[in-house]
Write an enzyme that holds these catalytic residues in place. Structure first.
Site, mmCIF file in Angstrom:
data_model
loop_
_atom_site.group_PDB
_atom_site.id
_atom_site.type_symbol
_atom_site.label_atom_id
_atom_site.label_comp_id
_atom_site.label_asym_id
_atom_site.label_seq_id
_atom_site.Cartn_x
_atom_site.Cartn_y
_atom_site.Cartn_z
ATOM 1 N N GLY A 166 0.814 -1.213 0.000
ATOM 2 C CA GLY A 166 0.000 0.000 0.000
ATOM 3 C C GLY A 166 0.848 1.264 0.000
ATOM 4 O O GLY A 166 2.026 1.250 -0.365
ATOM 5 N N ASN A 167 0.239 2.376 0.417
ATOM 6 C CA ASN A 167 0.915 3.684 0.391
ATOM 7 C C ASN A 167 2.230 3.662 1.166
ATOM 8 O O ASN A 167 3.270 4.075 0.654
ATOM 9 C CB ASN A 167 0.006 4.755 1.019
ATOM 10 C CG ASN A 167 -1.305 4.927 0.280
ATOM 11 O OD1 ASN A 167 -1.318 5.152 -0.916
ATOM 12 N ND2 ASN A 167 -2.424 4.793 0.992
ATOM 13 N N ALA A 218 -4.319 -10.285 -2.960
ATOM 14 C CA ALA A 218 -4.973 -10.132 -4.274
ATOM 15 C C ALA A 218 -4.116 -9.591 -5.414
ATOM 16 O O ALA A 218 -4.361 -8.505 -5.922
ATOM 17 C CB ALA A 218 -6.196 -9.238 -4.102
ATOM 18 N N GLU A 259 -1.234 -8.292 -5.628
ATOM 19 C CA GLU A 259 -0.399 -7.095 -5.461
ATOM 20 C C GLU A 259 1.056 -7.349 -5.853
ATOM 21 O O GLU A 259 1.711 -6.451 -6.398
ATOM 22 C CB GLU A 259 -0.466 -6.589 -4.013
ATOM 23 C CG GLU A 259 -1.735 -5.824 -3.715
ATOM 24 C CD GLU A 259 -1.708 -5.118 -2.375
ATOM 25 O OE1 GLU A 259 -2.497 -4.187 -2.191
ATOM 26 O OE2 GLU A 259 -0.897 -5.502 -1.499
ATOM 27 N N THR A 283 3.288 6.744 14.985
ATOM 28 C CA THR A 283 2.585 7.241 13.801
ATOM 29 C C THR A 283 3.386 6.880 12.568
ATOM 30 O O THR A 283 4.579 6.583 12.665
ATOM 31 C CB THR A 283 2.409 8.777 13.893
ATOM 32 O OG1 THR A 283 1.658 9.238 12.778
ATOM 33 C CG2 THR A 283 3.749 9.507 13.883
ATOM 34 N N HIS A 286 -9.065 10.382 14.231
ATOM 35 C CA HIS A 286 -9.932 9.828 13.177
ATOM 36 C C HIS A 286 -11.363 9.584 13.670
ATOM 37 O O HIS A 286 -12.307 10.147 13.106
ATOM 38 C CB HIS A 286 -9.305 8.557 12.588
ATOM 39 C CG HIS A 286 -7.955 8.799 11.973
ATOM 40 N ND1 HIS A 286 -6.929 7.884 12.019
ATOM 41 C CD2 HIS A 286 -7.461 9.888 11.320
ATOM 42 C CE1 HIS A 286 -5.878 8.389 11.398
ATOM 43 N NE2 HIS A 286 -6.166 9.589 10.980
ATOM 44 N N ARG A 330 -11.493 3.085 7.300
ATOM 45 C CA ARG A 330 -10.522 2.807 8.361
ATOM 46 C C ARG A 330 -10.614 3.752 9.557
ATOM 47 O O ARG A 330 -10.230 3.397 10.658
ATOM 48 C CB ARG A 330 -9.151 2.926 7.725
ATOM 49 C CG ARG A 330 -8.134 2.053 8.330
ATOM 50 C CD ARG A 330 -6.870 2.147 7.531
ATOM 51 N NE ARG A 330 -6.970 1.410 6.302
ATOM 52 C CZ ARG A 330 -6.090 1.522 5.318
ATOM 53 N NH1 ARG A 330 -5.095 2.366 5.423
ATOM 54 N NH2 ARG A 330 -6.226 0.800 4.238
HETATM 55 P P1 NAD Z 1 -3.035 1.162 2.455
HETATM 56 O O1 NAD Z 1 -4.493 1.061 2.450
HETATM 57 O O2 NAD Z 1 -2.392 1.894 1.328
HETATM 58 O O3 NAD Z 1 -2.384 -0.276 2.485
HETATM 59 C C1 NAD Z 1 -3.105 -1.378 2.685
HETATM 60 C C2 NAD Z 1 -2.179 -2.531 2.303
HETATM 61 O O4 NAD Z 1 -2.152 -3.416 3.387
HETATM 62 C C3 NAD Z 1 -2.760 -3.302 1.137
HETATM 63 O O5 NAD Z 1 -2.365 -2.731 -0.084
HETATM 64 C C4 NAD Z 1 -2.145 -4.646 1.375
HETATM 65 O O6 NAD Z 1 -0.829 -4.686 0.855
HETATM 66 C C5 NAD Z 1 -2.043 -4.717 2.884
HETATM 67 N N1 NAD Z 1 -3.124 -5.530 3.470
HETATM 68 C C6 NAD Z 1 -4.378 -5.120 3.764
HETATM 69 N N2 NAD Z 1 -5.068 -6.155 4.285
HETATM 70 C C7 NAD Z 1 -4.217 -7.207 4.327
HETATM 71 C C8 NAD Z 1 -4.341 -8.542 4.789
HETATM 72 N N3 NAD Z 1 -5.478 -8.982 5.298
HETATM 73 N N4 NAD Z 1 -3.254 -9.333 4.692
HETATM 74 C C9 NAD Z 1 -2.094 -8.868 4.195
HETATM 75 N N5 NAD Z 1 -1.929 -7.621 3.736
HETATM 76 C C10 NAD Z 1 -2.975 -6.800 3.817
HETATM 77 O O7 NAD Z 1 -2.577 1.730 3.856
HETATM 78 P P2 NAD Z 1 -1.435 2.791 4.132
HETATM 79 O O8 NAD Z 1 -1.919 4.128 3.708
HETATM 80 O O9 NAD Z 1 -0.152 2.279 3.628
HETATM 81 O O10 NAD Z 1 -1.454 2.804 5.711
HETATM 82 C C11 NAD Z 1 -0.780 1.844 6.483
HETATM 83 C C12 NAD Z 1 -0.995 2.218 7.928
HETATM 84 O O11 NAD Z 1 -0.496 3.543 8.134
HETATM 85 C C13 NAD Z 1 -2.457 2.260 8.371
HETATM 86 O O12 NAD Z 1 -2.495 1.890 9.721
HETATM 87 C C14 NAD Z 1 -2.818 3.730 8.241
HETATM 88 O O13 NAD Z 1 -3.902 4.078 9.074
HETATM 89 C C15 NAD Z 1 -1.533 4.361 8.674
HETATM 90 N N6 NAD Z 1 -1.356 5.732 8.209
HETATM 91 C C16 NAD Z 1 -1.328 6.007 6.884
HETATM 92 C C17 NAD Z 1 -1.125 7.307 6.469
HETATM 93 C C18 NAD Z 1 -1.039 7.668 5.014
HETATM 94 O O14 NAD Z 1 -0.920 8.854 4.700
HETATM 95 N N7 NAD Z 1 -1.083 6.719 4.096
HETATM 96 C C19 NAD Z 1 -0.920 8.324 7.419
HETATM 97 C C20 NAD Z 1 -0.947 8.007 8.775
HETATM 98 C C21 NAD Z 1 -1.148 6.704 9.156
#
Ligand code: NAD
Length: 393
Positions: free
Chosen positions: A10-11, A34, A36, A138, A205, A320
Site C-alpha cells: 500500500g501507500n 490479491a 499485489e 505514527t 480519526h 478505516r
Molecule cells: P493502504 O491502504 O495503502 O495499504 C493497505 C495494504 O495493506 C494493502 O495494499 C495490502 O498490501 C495490505 N493488506 C491489507 N489487508 C491485508 C491482509 N489482510 N493481509 C495482508 N496484507 C494486507 O494503507 P497505508 O496508507 O499504507 O497505511 C498503512 C498504515 O499507516 C495504516 O495503519 C494507516 O492508518 C496508517 N497511516 C497512513 C497514512 C497515510 O498517509 N497513508 C498516514 C498516517 C497513518
C-alpha cells in the site's frame, strides 16, 4: 548483509521500499494480497524503479530485489521485517511470517496502533519465536500512491515520530537504525503501554468522524459538497477531540501513580502532539481547531464516502477511520482504563456511536473478539501491564 523485508503493497510500503533501497540495503517485499505482488512487478518494469516524490520536488528512487506473495521466499535471511499495514492485517501477517523468521530478526510496525505488543507477543510465542519487535506511534508521512508500483507522493513529513521496542532497552538502538534508513527523526520512548496511549490517530480519526457526522449520519452529498475532514474541524468537533485527549491524560496520570516504570510525559495531549508533529505546517496554532484547519499537511482531504446507485455520496462508516482506530485504538485504551479503574466518558461515547455505525459490539472491552483490548489476551489485572515489559502470556 541481511535483507530488509517490507510487508504490504500500500501507500506506506511504496514509501519504505525506495527509501530503504536508496540507503543501500537489499529490500524484499512480501505482498500476499490479491495480485499485489504481480502488480508491483509490472509497475516497476515500467521505469525500472519506484519513486517517492516530495512536495518540495525531491525524488528518492530505488527498487526491491525480490517480490513475493509467499513468506517462505522472502522472510528467511531478513534481519528486519517491517509491517506497513493497517492494524487489522497485523495478525494474519504475523501468523504468516512467524514460521520463517530468523533467530534474532526484528519485526517493526509502522504505525503500531494500540495493543500491538500483546498480539505480537502472543503470536510469536505461539510460533516458537523469541519476541523482538518495535512500533512507531505514527507513520512518519502522509502519503498516497500516484501510480501503483511506480510512484508515491509524500504530502507531508512529521517532524518526529516516537518508537517503543521489546526488549524496551533496545528502543534507542532501533530508533537510530530506523532513522538512518528512513531519513526521518525517530525518538525512543520507554514502553509500548505509553505508545498505545500516545496513539493520536485513535483520537483524531474517530473523533472527527463523530464531530462531523453525529446527527447527520444519513446525509447525502453531491461530489463537490463532501465535507473536508481535517479542515472541517469546528468548535463542536474540537471540543470532542479535547475531551477524548483529556480522558487519556487522566488515564496516563493514574497509570503513572500505579506503575513505577510508566512515564506519563511520553503521552502528549493532542494539541501538544499536533503542534510538535506538524511544526512548520500549521499557519495558526492558537487553538486545537485552527491547528487542524490551517495545517497544510491535512489540506484537501475529505470525509470518506461511497457512491450510491443514484449517483450521490454518503459517508462510508466502514472506512478505516472507524474500522481500524476503534477496535485497534479506542477499545484498547478503554480496556486499559477498566484495569486502572479510570472512567473514560468521552472515549466511550465515541466507541458506542461507532458500534452503531459499524454494526459491531466492542464494550465492555474483552467481550468481543477482533479488538486488541488487554482483556482479549487474558489480562484482567493492572499489575500485568508493567510499564516497560510486554505482558507475560
Ligand atoms: P493502504 O491502504 O495503502 O495499504 C493497505 C495494504 O495493506 C494493502 O495494499 C495490502 O498490501 C495490505 N493488506 C491489507 N489487508 C491485508 C491482509 N489482510 N493481509 C495482508 N496484507 C494486507 O494503507 P497505508 O496508507 O499504507 O497505511 C498503512 C498504515 O499507516 C495504516 O495503519 C494507516 O492508518 C496508517 N497511516 C497512513 C497514512 C497515510 O498517509 N497513508 C498516514 C498516517 C497513518
Amino acid at each position: 548483509m541481511p535483507a530488509v523485508t517490507v510487508c504490504g503493497g500500500g501507500n506506506a510500503a511504496h514509501v519504505l521500499i525506495p527509501l530503504i533501497a536508496s540507503a543501500g540495503r537489499e529490500v524484499r517485499v512480501y505482498a500476499p494480497l490479491a495480485g499485489e505482488a504481480e502488480r508491483l512487478r509490472q509497475g516497476i518494469l515500467q521505469q525500472g524503479e519506484m519513486r517517492v516524490t516530495y512536495a518540495d520536488g525531491r525524488i528518492v528512487a530505488g527498487r526491491p530485489q525480490t517480490i513475493s506473495a509467499d513468506a517462505a521466499e522472502v522472510i528467511p535471511g531478513s534481519d528486519l521485517v517491517l509491517l506497513a499495514l493497517p492494524a487489522f492485517a497485523h495478525g494474519p501477517t504475523l501468523e504468516a511470517i512467524a514460521p520463517y523468521l530468523d533467530a534474532g530478526a526484528t519485526v517493526g510496525v509502522l504505525p503500531a496502533r494500540g495493543g500491538f505488543d500483546y498480539q505480537a507477543t502472543a503470536l510469536l510465542h505461539r510460533a516458537g519465536r523469541t519476541p523482538r519487535f518495535f512500533g512507531l506511534q505514527t507513520l512518519p508521512w502522509a502519503c498516497r500512491i500516484t501510480r501503483y508500483g511506480e510512484e508515491v507522493a509524500v504530502l507531508g513529513t512529521k517532524a518526529v515520530a516516537d518508537l517503543a521496542s521489546y526488549p524496551a532497552a533496545e528502543a534507542a538502538e532501533m530508533a537510530g537504525l530506523l532513522s538512518s534508513l528512513l531519513n526521518v527523526p525517530i525518538q525512543p520512548v520507554s514502553s509500548f503501554l505509553a505508545l498505545t496511549l500516545a496513539n493520536t490517530g485513535q483520537i483524531i480519526h474517530p473523533g472527527i468522524m463523530y464531530g462531523l457526522c453525529y446527527g447527520r449520519e444519513e446525509a447525502v452529498y453531491a461530489r463537490e459538497d463532501v465535507p473536508l475532514f481535517y479542515q472541517g474541524v469546528d468548535d463542536f468537533t474540537a471540543g470532542k477531540l479535547q475531551a477524548m485527549s483529556d480522558d487519556i491524560q487522566a488515564l496516563a496520570a493514574a497509570l503513572a501513580a500505579a506503575l513505577p516504570d510508566f512515564n506519563a510525559s511520553e503521552v502528549l495531549p493532542l494539541y501538544d502532539w499536533v503542534c510538535r508533529a506538524y511544526a512548520g505546517d500549521i499557519a495558526d496554532d492558537s487553538n486545537l481547531a485552527s491547528a487542524f484547519t490551517t495545517n497544510r499537511a491535512y489540506a484537501g482531504l475529505r470525509v470518506p464516502t461511497r457512491l450510491t446507485t443514484d449517483g450521490h455520496y454518503v459517508v462510508d462508516f466502514s472506512a478505516r477511520y472507524l474500522a481500524e482506530d476503534v477496535p485497534y485504538g479506542l477499545v484498547v485504551v478503554h480496556g486499559i482504563a477498566r484495569l486502572a479503574g479510570v472512567r473514560t466518558p468521552a472515549l466511550d461515547s465515541v466507541i458506542s456511536w461507532a458500534e452503531e455505525r459499524l454494526g459491531r459490539r466492542f464494550l465492555p472491552a474483552g467481550s468481543s473478539t477482533g479488538t486488541r483490548a488487554p482483556q482479549c489476551f487474558d489480562v484482567w489485572e493492572l499489575a500485568q501491564l508493567a510499564g516497560s515489559q510486554p505482558i507475560q502470556l
